[in-house]
Design a protein around this motif. Sequence first.
Motif, mmCIF file in Angstrom:
data_model
loop_
_atom_site.group_PDB
_atom_site.id
_atom_site.type_symbol
_atom_site.label_atom_id
_atom_site.label_comp_id
_atom_site.label_asym_id
_atom_site.label_seq_id
_atom_site.Cartn_x
_atom_site.Cartn_y
_atom_site.Cartn_z
ATOM 1 N N SER A 28 0.799 -1.231 0.000
ATOM 2 C CA SER A 28 0.000 0.000 0.000
ATOM 3 C C SER A 28 0.828 1.276 0.000
ATOM 4 O O SER A 28 0.385 2.309 -0.501
ATOM 5 N N SER A 29 2.035 1.240 0.557
ATOM 6 C CA SER A 29 2.815 2.487 0.677
ATOM 7 C C SER A 29 3.870 2.648 -0.418
ATOM 8 O O SER A 29 4.624 3.617 -0.400
ATOM 9 N N ASN A 30 3.925 1.731 -1.369
ATOM 10 C CA ASN A 30 4.997 1.757 -2.357
ATOM 11 C C ASN A 30 4.499 2.162 -3.753
ATOM 12 O O ASN A 30 3.356 1.859 -4.123
ATOM 13 N N PRO A 31 5.372 2.821 -4.542
ATOM 14 C CA PRO A 31 5.031 3.089 -5.939
ATOM 15 C C PRO A 31 4.799 1.768 -6.686
ATOM 16 O O PRO A 31 5.526 0.793 -6.480
ATOM 17 N N LEU A 32 3.783 1.764 -7.554
ATOM 18 C CA LEU A 32 3.363 0.528 -8.217
ATOM 19 C C LEU A 32 3.307 0.713 -9.721
ATOM 20 O O LEU A 32 2.765 1.703 -10.220
ATOM 21 N N LEU A 33 3.875 -0.249 -10.448
ATOM 22 C CA LEU A 33 3.789 -0.334 -11.909
ATOM 23 C C LEU A 33 2.936 -1.553 -12.220
ATOM 24 O O LEU A 33 3.153 -2.631 -11.644
ATOM 25 N N TYR A 34 1.979 -1.420 -13.159
ATOM 26 C CA TYR A 34 1.115 -2.571 -13.441
ATOM 27 C C TYR A 34 0.589 -2.559 -14.876
ATOM 28 O O TYR A 34 0.544 -1.517 -15.538
ATOM 29 N N THR A 35 0.238 -3.735 -15.332
ATOM 30 C CA THR A 35 -0.507 -3.897 -16.585
ATOM 31 C C THR A 35 -1.676 -4.826 -16.323
ATOM 32 O O THR A 35 -1.598 -5.732 -15.488
ATOM 33 N N ILE A 36 -2.755 -4.589 -17.035
ATOM 34 C CA ILE A 36 -3.924 -5.456 -16.993
ATOM 35 C C ILE A 36 -4.174 -5.911 -18.424
ATOM 36 O O ILE A 36 -4.461 -5.085 -19.299
ATOM 37 N N SER A 37 -4.011 -7.196 -18.677
ATOM 38 C CA SER A 37 -4.216 -7.694 -20.034
ATOM 39 C C SER A 37 -5.634 -8.238 -20.157
ATOM 40 O O SER A 37 -6.107 -8.990 -19.305
ATOM 41 N N VAL A 38 -6.292 -7.797 -21.193
ATOM 42 C CA VAL A 38 -7.687 -8.168 -21.414
ATOM 43 C C VAL A 38 -7.820 -8.789 -22.799
ATOM 44 O O VAL A 38 -7.040 -8.505 -23.709
ATOM 45 N N SER A 39 -8.797 -9.641 -22.945
ATOM 46 C CA SER A 39 -9.038 -10.309 -24.221
ATOM 47 C C SER A 39 -10.435 -9.964 -24.717
ATOM 48 O O SER A 39 -11.199 -9.251 -24.039
ATOM 49 N N GLN A 40 -10.770 -10.496 -25.864
ATOM 50 C CA GLN A 40 -12.090 -10.239 -26.431
ATOM 51 C C GLN A 40 -13.200 -10.829 -25.574
ATOM 52 O O GLN A 40 -14.355 -10.401 -25.661
ATOM 53 N N SER A 41 -12.847 -11.804 -24.750
ATOM 54 C CA SER A 41 -13.875 -12.459 -23.926
ATOM 55 C C SER A 41 -14.013 -11.831 -22.548
ATOM 56 O O SER A 41 -14.852 -12.260 -21.753
ATOM 57 N N THR A 42 -13.207 -10.811 -22.225
ATOM 58 C CA THR A 42 -13.299 -10.153 -20.919
ATOM 59 C C THR A 42 -14.535 -9.258 -20.865
ATOM 60 O O THR A 42 -14.701 -8.363 -21.690
ATOM 61 N N GLU A 43 -15.398 -9.521 -19.920
ATOM 62 C CA GLU A 43 -16.597 -8.702 -19.754
ATOM 63 C C GLU A 43 -16.210 -7.327 -19.200
ATOM 64 O O GLU A 43 -15.276 -7.206 -18.397
ATOM 65 N N SER A 44 -16.950 -6.300 -19.613
ATOM 66 C CA SER A 44 -16.643 -4.941 -19.158
ATOM 67 C C SER A 44 -16.771 -4.829 -17.643
ATOM 68 O O SER A 44 -16.005 -4.103 -16.992
ATOM 69 N N SER A 45 -17.718 -5.552 -17.060
ATOM 70 C CA SER A 45 -17.874 -5.500 -15.602
ATOM 71 C C SER A 45 -16.677 -6.128 -14.903
ATOM 72 O O SER A 45 -16.230 -5.633 -13.853
ATOM 73 N N ASP A 46 -16.129 -7.212 -15.488
ATOM 74 C CA ASP A 46 -14.937 -7.840 -14.912
ATOM 75 C C ASP A 46 -13.723 -6.924 -15.032
ATOM 76 O O ASP A 46 -12.901 -6.848 -14.110
#
Length: 429
Positions: A28-46
Amino acid sequence: MASYMSTVISRKPADIIAHISRLRSSLSSNPLLYTISVSQSTESSDLAKLVDSVKSLSNNSVGCLSAPIPSAHPSWQRYSAVSLASFDQKNATLFRSTIPGRKAAQVGRWHALHKSGAPEPEAPSTSEGMDWDFALSNAYDGSALPAALQNLSAEKIDSILYFSDNAPEGLSSTLSHFAPATKLGLIGSSTPFITGRPYTLFHNDSIHSSGAVGVCLSSPIRPYTQSAFPGLEAITRPMIVTSSEGNLVNALDNANPSRLLLHAIQSHPSLGPLAEQGISSELKLYMGTLKQKGGTHELDQLYYVMSGDPSRGSLALDTDAAPAEGALVQVFLLLPSAAVDAIGEVQKQRDANGARRTRSLTFVSTSIEEMEGSPASLPGQDSETRVLEDVFLAASENGCIVSRSEDGRSERPWKCGVPGGMVGLQWTT
């Protein structure tokens, strides 16, 4: 060096969120780098739940939406994934950039600035003695460093990681100020049909469609770079560039480069009917520069061959500047049968390290065909959730920008766009 890294891949976003939840108190207290990979089957709510979960880890974070991570398991192309890298705040500075870049490549011409109406920067010389640090930092008049980076000491920064839209040239030029640092930039995945934005970049609570976000690192342990280009096959012998201008190679070994390449294509035993089409978009051809190391030559940089005309001779490459006269180059073919398995390649690298504990960050170039050609999982199949500890793995069909540092000097930035191409950093803990 990151204090924590992991990549979690799953068909079930709920499993990814559960993994993230277990990390909240420690990151929680540290700088964070991230990626979220999504596909054609990923629901918008997810997707919304994944974004909220990741952003809740830290109030000081940057990230982007990326492509599915290519794997030997084709159905995994339809999985979601989250990659995380948390850093000690004493050694990491996050930033946001709005420095403009350039428009898409124009064959045989210097590229125009991304910002409409602005003049083109003067084309830098391609001579071997070019001081790229000076040339690139002066290529864009008035392009100051992002505000968060202006007071950093260039000598203390060892690596810079960033996520960008498809016009990163202005930022990569400006970052040459940090000559001793290796710079790696992932061009975000195209997301118009996922979020309604051309690219989706995150900076704390803000979402951006353009520009770039990233982190500057001054690690006590300097990382070393690694790269791999599986699936490439050399189809010519090594040759010397004897004439080049702009993004054109006009002569190789004082001969017509298009005719040399055409002969190599027509002589290749496994191309079959494709060989009859000559230098065409059906073939994925790359010109690679070779670097001498330990008495042998290893592949250093790769440029996509956009076009070639045997009558005129020149080969047009997808770059601002073709390899300089005197450079040793070779043409490679990405075999039609080549399959991208980034997870398998990362595992090979980890196995080669033996008992040494390492942390690695890897950017992977994938392709639209890889993203769209994956079969859907049947109910009950491929339900595995896989966590890669000490690994940050992210992919994009738009490639990545590379500028490695050696002996205190950075190479000229170049785009790694070959499907399956992998570039990254590795730290020994």
